[in-house]
Design a protein around this motif. Sequence first.
Motif, PDB file in Angstrom:
ATOM      1  N   ILE A  39      43.734  38.972  32.852  1.00 28.46           N
ATOM      2  CA  ILE A  39      44.931  40.035  32.791  1.00 28.46           C
ATOM      3  C   ILE A  39      45.654  39.875  34.430  1.00 28.46           C
ATOM      4  O   ILE A  39      45.264  39.554  34.675  1.00 28.46           O
ATOM      5  CB  ILE A  39      43.126  40.631  34.160  1.00 28.46           C
ATOM      6  N   THR A  40      46.893  40.566  34.022  1.00 27.67           N
ATOM      7  CA  THR A  40      48.177  39.997  34.307  1.00 27.67           C
ATOM      8  C   THR A  40      48.097  40.960  35.746  1.00 27.67           C
ATOM      9  O   THR A  40      48.007  42.388  35.544  1.00 27.67           O
ATOM     10  CB  THR A  40      49.436  41.119  33.364  1.00 27.67           C
TER      11      THR A  40
ATOM     12  N   GLY B 191      42.215  32.170  35.559  1.00 26.83           N
ATOM     13  CA  GLY B 191      41.719  33.283  35.289  1.00 26.83           C
ATOM     14  C   GLY B 191      40.571  33.786  35.811  1.00 26.83           C
ATOM     15  O   GLY B 191      39.544  32.722  36.250  1.00 26.83           O
ATOM     16  N   PRO B 192      39.976  35.081  35.283  1.00 24.38           N
ATOM     17  CA  PRO B 192      41.018  35.743  34.652  1.00 24.38           C
ATOM     18  C   PRO B 192      42.162  36.273  34.902  1.00 24.38           C
ATOM     19  O   PRO B 192      43.052  36.851  34.021  1.00 24.38           O
ATOM     20  CB  PRO B 192      40.402  36.669  33.905  1.00 24.38           C
ATOM     21  N   TYR B 193      42.114  36.961  35.873  1.00 21.97           N
ATOM     22  CA  TYR B 193      43.032  37.673  36.672  1.00 21.97           C
ATOM     23  C   TYR B 193      44.853  36.406  37.193  1.00 21.97           C
ATOM     24  O   TYR B 193      44.027  35.618  37.824  1.00 21.97           O
ATOM     25  CB  TYR B 193      42.955  38.167  37.920  1.00 21.97           C
ATOM     26  N   THR B 194      46.134  36.818  37.141  1.00 17.45           N
ATOM     27  CA  THR B 194      46.761  35.989  37.027  1.00 17.45           C
ATOM     28  C   THR B 194      47.207  35.745  38.583  1.00 17.45           C
ATOM     29  O   THR B 194      46.709  36.720  39.146  1.00 17.45           O
ATOM     30  CB  THR B 194      47.963  36.627  36.884  1.00 17.45           C
ATOM     31  N   PRO B 195      46.973  34.838  39.437  1.00 12.63           N
ATOM     32  CA  PRO B 195      47.209  34.296  40.912  1.00 12.63           C
ATOM     33  C   PRO B 195      48.974  35.531  41.275  1.00 12.63           C
ATOM     34  O   PRO B 195      49.763  35.398  40.520  1.00 12.63           O
ATOM     35  CB  PRO B 195      47.545  33.414  41.148  1.00 12.63           C
ATOM     36  N   ASN B 196      48.455  35.733  42.629  1.00 19.56           N
ATOM     37  CA  ASN B 196      49.647  36.179  43.475  1.00 19.56           C
ATOM     38  C   ASN B 196      49.425  35.790  44.889  1.00 19.56           C
ATOM     39  O   ASN B 196      48.338  34.616  45.378  1.00 19.56           O
ATOM     40  CB  ASN B 196      49.164  37.767  42.949  1.00 19.56           C
ATOM     41  N   ASP B 197      50.131  36.344  45.623  1.00 21.70           N
ATOM     42  CA  ASP B 197      50.730  36.291  47.270  1.00 21.70           C
ATOM     43  C   ASP B 197      49.403  37.016  47.609  1.00 21.70           C
ATOM     44  O   ASP B 197      49.019  36.130  48.878  1.00 21.70           O
ATOM     45  CB  ASP B 197      51.907  36.601  47.516  1.00 21.70           C
TER      46      ASP B 197
ATOM     47  N   ILE C 218      34.872  33.930  47.115  1.00 26.89           N
ATOM     48  CA  ILE C 218      33.560  34.676  47.296  1.00 26.89           C
ATOM     49  C   ILE C 218      33.129  34.186  45.588  1.00 26.89           C
ATOM     50  O   ILE C 218      34.045  34.266  44.619  1.00 26.89           O
ATOM     51  CB  ILE C 218      34.356  36.338  47.104  1.00 26.89           C
ATOM     52  N   GLU C 219      32.840  34.351  45.422  1.00 23.54           N
ATOM     53  CA  GLU C 219      31.363  33.374  44.365  1.00 23.54           C
ATOM     54  C   GLU C 219      30.712  34.304  43.774  1.00 23.54           C
ATOM     55  O   GLU C 219      29.526  35.301  44.796  1.00 23.54           O
ATOM     56  CB  GLU C 219      30.718  32.250  44.174  1.00 23.54           C
ATOM     57  N   PHE C 220      30.751  36.032  42.864  1.00 19.96           N
ATOM     58  CA  PHE C 220      30.071  36.323  42.136  1.00 19.96           C
ATOM     59  C   PHE C 220      29.601  35.878  40.292  1.00 19.96           C
ATOM     60  O   PHE C 220      29.939  34.568  40.248  1.00 19.96           O
ATOM     61  CB  PHE C 220      31.871  37.712  41.589  1.00 19.96           C
ATOM     62  N   ASP C 221      28.522  36.507  40.471  1.00 18.94           N
ATOM     63  CA  ASP C 221      27.279  36.382  39.302  1.00 18.94           C
ATOM     64  C   ASP C 221      27.533  37.696  38.235  1.00 18.94           C
ATOM     65  O   ASP C 221      28.148  38.570  38.494  1.00 18.94           O
ATOM     66  CB  ASP C 221      26.549  36.537  40.480  1.00 18.94           C
ATOM     67  N   LEU C 222      28.329  37.062  37.294  1.00 17.25           N
ATOM     68  CA  LEU C 222      28.687  38.083  36.354  1.00 17.25           C
ATOM     69  C   LEU C 222      27.409  38.437  35.076  1.00 17.25           C
ATOM     70  O   LEU C 222      26.432  37.673  35.367  1.00 17.25           O
ATOM     71  CB  LEU C 222      29.626  37.995  35.552  1.00 17.25           C
ATOM     72  N   ASN C 223      27.570  39.653  34.189  1.00 15.45           N
ATOM     73  CA  ASN C 223      26.051  39.239  33.412  1.00 15.45           C
ATOM     74  C   ASN C 223      26.583  38.847  31.920  1.00 15.45           C
ATOM     75  O   ASN C 223      26.069  38.960  30.366  1.00 15.45           O
ATOM     76  CB  ASN C 223      26.004  40.690  32.524  1.00 15.45           C
ATOM     77  N   SER C 224      27.793  38.105  32.141  1.00 18.26           N
ATOM     78  CA  SER C 224      28.562  37.237  30.902  1.00 18.26           C
ATOM     79  C   SER C 224      28.819  35.986  31.028  1.00 18.26           C
ATOM     80  O   SER C 224      29.294  35.748  32.142  1.00 18.26           O
ATOM     81  CB  SER C 224      28.818  37.992  30.325  1.00 18.26           C
ATOM     82  N   ASN C 225      29.561  35.398  29.770  1.00 17.86           N
ATOM     83  CA  ASN C 225      30.218  33.978  30.641  1.00 17.86           C
ATOM     84  C   ASN C 225      31.612  34.665  31.191  1.00 17.86           C
ATOM     85  O   ASN C 225      32.682  35.409  29.660  1.00 17.86           O
ATOM     86  CB  ASN C 225      30.127  33.246  29.336  1.00 17.86           C
ATOM     87  N   ALA C 226      32.096  33.942  32.250  1.00 15.00           N
ATOM     88  CA  ALA C 226      33.747  34.515  32.793  1.00 15.00           C
ATOM     89  C   ALA C 226      34.126  34.132  31.766  1.00 15.00           C
ATOM     90  O   ALA C 226      36.053  34.787  31.809  1.00 15.00           O
ATOM     91  CB  ALA C 226      33.142  34.053  34.150  1.00 15.00           C
ATOM     92  N   GLU C 227      34.166  32.700  31.458  1.00 17.95           N
ATOM     93  CA  GLU C 227      35.118  32.122  30.325  1.00 17.95           C
ATOM     94  C   GLU C 227      35.857  32.442  29.722  1.00 17.95           C
ATOM     95  O   GLU C 227      36.885  32.068  28.429  1.00 17.95           O
ATOM     96  CB  GLU C 227      35.094  30.810  30.474  1.00 17.95           C
ATOM     97  N   ASN C 228      35.208  33.478  28.963  1.00 22.88           N
ATOM     98  CA  ASN C 228      34.683  34.408  27.806  1.00 22.88           C
ATOM     99  C   ASN C 228      36.335  35.483  28.009  1.00 22.88           C
ATOM    100  O   ASN C 228      36.724  36.672  26.585  1.00 22.88           O
ATOM    101  CB  ASN C 228      33.792  34.388  26.813  1.00 22.88           C
ATOM    102  N   ILE C 229      36.545  36.273  29.212  1.00 24.75           N
ATOM    103  CA  ILE C 229      37.016  37.371  29.657  1.00 24.75           C
ATOM    104  C   ILE C 229      38.352  36.631  29.064  1.00 24.75           C
ATOM    105  O   ILE C 229      38.952  36.068  29.804  1.00 24.75           O
ATOM    106  CB  ILE C 229      37.244  37.372  31.101  1.00 24.75           C
ATOM    107  N   PRO C 230      39.391  37.858  28.784  1.00 21.64           N
ATOM    108  CA  PRO C 230      41.236  37.372  28.222  1.00 21.64           C
ATOM    109  C   PRO C 230      41.602  38.097  29.689  1.00 21.64           C
ATOM    110  O   PRO C 230      41.230  38.424  30.400  1.00 21.64           O
ATOM    111  CB  PRO C 230      41.088  38.922  26.912  1.00 21.64           C
TER     112      PRO C 230
END
Length: 443
Positions: free
Chosen positions: A438-439, A348-354, A424-436
């Motif tokens: 996204i379908t 996640g947080p995005y559900t995988p697609n094609d 691609i590696e993105f740096d975020l301003n918060s912990n990515a593991e806490n993101i709900p």
Amino acid sequence: MKKLCLLFISFFFLPALLPAQSTPEVAANIKTNKKIMDGFMDLRFGMFIHWGPVTLRGTEIGWSRGNEVPVEEYDNLYKEFDPVLFDADKWVKTAKDAGMKYLTITAKHHDGFCLWPTAFTEHNIMHSQYKKDIVGELAKACKKQGIRFCIYFTVLDWYDPNYPNHLPGQKEIDPKADMNKFVNTTMKGELKELITRYHPYMLWFDGDWEKPWTQEYAVEMYNYLKSLDPDVIINNRLGKGDHTEMTSTSVGDYATPEQKIGALNMKDPWETCMTICQQWSWKPNDTMKSLKECIQTLAKTSGGNGNLLFNVGPMLDGRMEERQILRLKEMGDWLKIYGESIYNAKGGPYTPNDTFGTTRIGNKMFIHVFSDKLRSLRLPRLTGVKFLQAHFIGGAKVSYTQEANGDVLISLPAQLPDENDSVIEFDLNSNAENIPVITMNKN
């Protein structure tokens, strides 16, 4: 007469007044603990091996017995079985070079043949021409090379006279069979041998669908196995029901979708099992998956927060096919570059697609780009999340714009770094593991 009538009414309606019988469940205090399961899920990639005397015919293990191969012929294949080129160290090195972290061998499949010297049936490797302990050699090789050793074991056995069914899909129950003896003597005895001799990290069960195997047997067996090794991990095919997901009545520690990638699930552990070719056991000239499909299967599985147990079928002489070894090595080469986006990372947080999938660890989010024809990619907004900087793993910076509505529009170069999966590696301003979660749409 009045009292007699009341007695009759009470007796007649008594079943309706009694509490409904509940489905047996495993006590929470003996289930595999979360720390062990988290460690298992961090591994992400394992090797499944389906192998046995059936390779002499090149048909499917277990299922071809009584179908493509007559029963008597199938049951005597072990007398010809002599895999003189089997090399446990080479098998384990193949798994290691592929970037796999654990290995699961079919110690006993539905045809009842055992790849170790068991005391509970003569239908085992020591009565073949080979006469060497396959399970033992693999356990030693895994320990030496730092790969977790796991064992596949089926709860059905079409060969054993005490198991009530003797053919795939059989409806008639053998009246001479003794299921209690099969479970409490043969099955428990064989499993005790496997656990106490080889100390598997995980037990991968199968065959739960036939009627003689009940939920009561499953719960009893889970409890028994935990009495032998409280830390052994057990998949959910020990119990009855849908093995693609975990439910309140599941007997086991994680779900096991087969030949398809499981849905994103941040709550329950799961593992997709899938073949590198089409058949589980070796088949001559079997169609093999492309490197792109292999890598994207791993990335999509990880993006859904699952593990991939990827199957190979060694040949009758004990060798793995060179083309399969090379394909796995190619996956390992990809993981040497992009492994940080797979191992120890959450889905996640995005559900995988094609089009793309994502994984995350700490303040980093990894975007797996599956199409090398894309020139831009839009990520729906993540509430409260700011994207700080981005680059391809091991490569150039990536241009992007975080729009007013929060969506992120990524500009992609004409030539992506990897035609199979550029990350691609993105740096975020918060912990990515806490993101709900996204379908996303499938495409």
